[in-house]
Enzyme design. Structure first.
Site, mmCIF file in Angstrom:
data_model
loop_
_atom_site.group_PDB
_atom_site.id
_atom_site.type_symbol
_atom_site.label_atom_id
_atom_site.label_comp_id
_atom_site.label_asym_id
_atom_site.label_seq_id
_atom_site.Cartn_x
_atom_site.Cartn_y
_atom_site.Cartn_z
ATOM 1 N N LYS A 1 12.094 3.106 -8.722
ATOM 2 C CA LYS A 1 12.295 2.576 -10.080
ATOM 3 C C LYS A 1 11.189 3.083 -11.001
ATOM 4 O O LYS A 1 10.081 3.396 -10.545
ATOM 5 C CB LYS A 1 12.334 1.037 -10.091
ATOM 6 N N VAL B 1 3.971 6.809 -1.936
ATOM 7 C CA VAL B 1 3.551 5.447 -1.575
ATOM 8 C C VAL B 1 2.446 4.958 -2.520
ATOM 9 O O VAL B 1 1.601 5.750 -2.952
ATOM 10 C CB VAL B 1 3.063 5.434 -0.110
ATOM 11 N N ALA B 2 2.462 3.657 -2.808
ATOM 12 C CA ALA B 2 1.470 3.028 -3.695
ATOM 13 C C ALA B 2 1.357 3.803 -4.998
ATOM 14 O O ALA B 2 0.280 4.159 -5.452
ATOM 15 C CB ALA B 2 0.104 2.920 -3.009
ATOM 16 N N ALA B 3 2.526 4.049 -5.602
ATOM 17 C CA ALA B 3 2.595 4.945 -6.747
ATOM 18 C C ALA B 3 3.074 4.267 -8.020
ATOM 19 O O ALA B 3 3.099 4.872 -9.073
ATOM 20 C CB ALA B 3 3.538 6.104 -6.407
ATOM 21 N N GLY B 4 3.503 3.002 -7.920
ATOM 22 C CA GLY B 4 4.091 2.328 -9.085
ATOM 23 C C GLY B 4 5.584 2.578 -9.183
ATOM 24 O O GLY B 4 6.205 2.330 -10.216
ATOM 25 N N ALA C 1 7.759 1.399 -6.673
ATOM 26 C CA ALA C 1 8.419 0.353 -5.873
ATOM 27 C C ALA C 1 9.068 0.877 -4.591
ATOM 28 O O ALA C 1 10.108 0.367 -4.175
ATOM 29 C CB ALA C 1 9.442 -0.415 -6.717
ATOM 30 N N GLY C 2 8.455 1.870 -3.979
ATOM 31 C CA GLY C 2 9.020 2.445 -2.747
ATOM 32 C C GLY C 2 9.209 1.401 -1.655
ATOM 33 O O GLY C 2 10.291 1.299 -1.062
ATOM 34 N N SER D 1 9.302 -1.889 -1.960
ATOM 35 C CA SER D 1 10.260 -2.916 -2.403
ATOM 36 C C SER D 1 11.693 -2.403 -2.261
ATOM 37 O O SER D 1 12.599 -3.141 -1.879
ATOM 38 C CB SER D 1 10.023 -3.279 -3.873
ATOM 39 N N SER D 2 11.904 -1.124 -2.579
ATOM 40 C CA SER D 2 13.243 -0.568 -2.496
ATOM 41 C C SER D 2 13.684 -0.446 -1.035
ATOM 42 O O SER D 2 14.853 -0.677 -0.712
ATOM 43 C CB SER D 2 13.293 0.795 -3.206
ATOM 44 N N ASP E 1 9.400 -7.210 -7.151
ATOM 45 C CA ASP E 1 10.289 -6.113 -7.546
ATOM 46 C C ASP E 1 11.523 -6.003 -6.654
ATOM 47 O O ASP E 1 12.426 -5.220 -6.944
ATOM 48 C CB ASP E 1 9.543 -4.765 -7.475
HETATM 49 P P1 ATP Z 1 5.168 -1.550 -6.737
HETATM 50 O O1 ATP Z 1 5.556 -0.621 -7.851
HETATM 51 O O2 ATP Z 1 6.280 -2.496 -6.309
HETATM 52 O O3 ATP Z 1 3.842 -2.202 -6.902
HETATM 53 P P2 ATP Z 1 4.227 0.688 -5.292
HETATM 54 O O4 ATP Z 1 5.173 1.826 -5.536
HETATM 55 O O5 ATP Z 1 2.994 0.676 -6.135
HETATM 56 O O6 ATP Z 1 5.014 -0.653 -5.442
HETATM 57 P P3 ATP Z 1 4.576 0.897 -2.443
HETATM 58 O O7 ATP Z 1 4.963 2.324 -2.254
HETATM 59 O O8 ATP Z 1 5.632 -0.120 -2.303
HETATM 60 O O9 ATP Z 1 3.774 0.676 -3.804
HETATM 61 O O10 ATP Z 1 3.369 0.628 -1.402
HETATM 62 C C1 ATP Z 1 2.446 -0.409 -1.538
HETATM 63 C C2 ATP Z 1 1.834 -0.734 -0.168
HETATM 64 O O11 ATP Z 1 2.852 -1.255 0.673
HETATM 65 C C3 ATP Z 1 1.261 0.481 0.529
HETATM 66 O O12 ATP Z 1 -0.112 0.235 0.719
HETATM 67 C C4 ATP Z 1 1.985 0.561 1.867
HETATM 68 O O13 ATP Z 1 1.095 0.727 2.940
HETATM 69 C C5 ATP Z 1 2.724 -0.761 2.006
HETATM 70 N N1 ATP Z 1 4.106 -0.628 2.538
HETATM 71 C C6 ATP Z 1 4.723 -1.533 3.287
HETATM 72 N N2 ATP Z 1 5.971 -1.141 3.582
HETATM 73 C C7 ATP Z 1 6.174 0.039 2.994
HETATM 74 C C8 ATP Z 1 7.273 0.934 2.925
HETATM 75 N N3 ATP Z 1 8.427 0.683 3.539
HETATM 76 N N4 ATP Z 1 7.135 2.054 2.191
HETATM 77 C C9 ATP Z 1 5.969 2.284 1.534
HETATM 78 N N5 ATP Z 1 4.891 1.496 1.591
HETATM 79 C C10 ATP Z 1 4.982 0.367 2.304
#
Ligand code: ATP
Length: 284
Positions: free
Chosen positions: A10, A95-98, A100-101, A103-104, A136
């Site tokens: 997202k 990952v941890a990029a904003g 929602a990987g 969450s999705s 999310d």
């Molecule tokens: P949001 O935008 O919802 O804050 P994000 O994109 O910033 O999410 P994610 O990619 O969801 O962040 O990862 C956040 C943390 O969740 C990471 O530190 C990762 O180790 C952990 N995590 C747990 N399950 C997963 C998964 N299936 N995929 C990616 N990261 C995951």
């Protein structure tokens, strides 16, 4: 039997934080939409009462810290499912990029297991299960485009924005959503983006207005922690993106572009100093 689910990323077209609530969560207003950059999940039933997660990505937890694991555990407990599941996560979303990987992935697991185990759970119920896993997740269950309020779990569906390209760029830095919200001070916000303005722009299907209404109050915090994210945003603007914004708490910055002819130039310009760049369509 195998079930496949796509888990798209997202982006936030606008993100405003209104105030901090007594329960510690922030009251937000966000307009979110999906882009065509997705993880792919493969789920198969296991006779044993166990949850096994695997992934080709070496950098995510595969145990109970994984959000797909938590989603499977929640649905098993709530619906008394005794059999197990094997879930393979083919990760493409940074990952941890904003974006929602995680969450999705959790949302796709809820949708997929509902089908795999024939549970007949309604969309509303899947969303409220999702809300237990993360703010999310309900939006990721429904997809499309929506206004998210409350702590992000109260959804009002919207029309999709006009079709365009989104160029996503992520610097190799980790941003903790908790840290960004922790450092956010609502009294330091100079200008709040307008959910109403963005909703109007979308309902008029005006690409120009959507670009004008882009806004994210968390940029201030993340830019202070990582000035290179602000530089990336400025570069994307200079390269010719029509509108540029940081997604969520960052660090991913996205640029919206209406003309396909411009996409390659911006993509190549960014690749010079940012390894992770994606040019994708909005999922409409
Ligand atoms: P949001 O935008 O919802 O804050 P994000 O994109 O910033 O999410 P994610 O990619 O969801 O962040 O990862 C956040 C943390 O969740 C990471 O530190 C990762 O180790 C952990 N995590 C747990 N399950 C997963 C998964 N299936 N995929 C990616 N990261 C995951």
């Amino acid at each position: 039997m195998k079930i496949y689910e796509k888990a798209p990323a997202k982006i936030n077209l606008m993100l405003d934080v209104l105030h901090k609530r007594p329960d510690g969560f922030h009251e937000v207003e966000m307009v979110m939409t999906m882009v065509d950059l997705a993880d792919r999940l493969e789920m198969s039933a296991l006779p044993r009462d166990t949850i096994i997660i695997s992934s080709q990505a070496g950098y995510i937890p595969l145990d109970e810290k994984n959000l797909a694991f938590q989603a499977a555990r929640l649905i098993k407990e709530r619906y008394n499912v005794r059999s197990g599941v094997y879930i393979h996560l083919d990760k493409h979303i940074p990952v941890a990029a904003g974006l929602a990987g995680g969450s999705s992935d959790a949302a796709a697991t809820l949708r997929g297991l509902n089908r795999l185990w024939n549970l007949g759970i309604s969309n509303e119920e899947l969303c409220s299960l999702g809300a237990e896993l993360g703010s999310d997740v309900p939006f990721c269950v429904t997809g499309g485009t929506a206004l998210a309020t409350g702590r992000g779990e109260v959804l009002t569906p919207l029309d999709n924005p006009p079709q365009c390209w989104a160029i996503l760029a992520k610097l190799p830095i980790n941003v903790s959503t908790a840290e960004v919200y922790g450092k956010f001070r609502v009294d330091r916000v100079k200008q709040h983006p307008s959910a109403k303005g963005m909703i109007q722009a979308i309902s008029r299907q005006s690409f120009g207005e959507v670009c004008q209404e882009l806004g994210n109050v968390l940029e201030g915090v993340t830019f202070q922690l990582h000035p290179e994210v602000q530089q990336l945003k400025e570069t994307m603007g200079r390269l010719g993106a029509d509108g540029v914004l940081m997604s969520g708490s960052g660090p991913t910055v996205f640029g919206l572009v209406s003309k396909e002819a411009k996409v390659a130039r911006i993509y190549n310009g960014l690749r010079g100093f940012c390894k992770e760049v994606y040019a994708v369509r909005l999922l409409t």
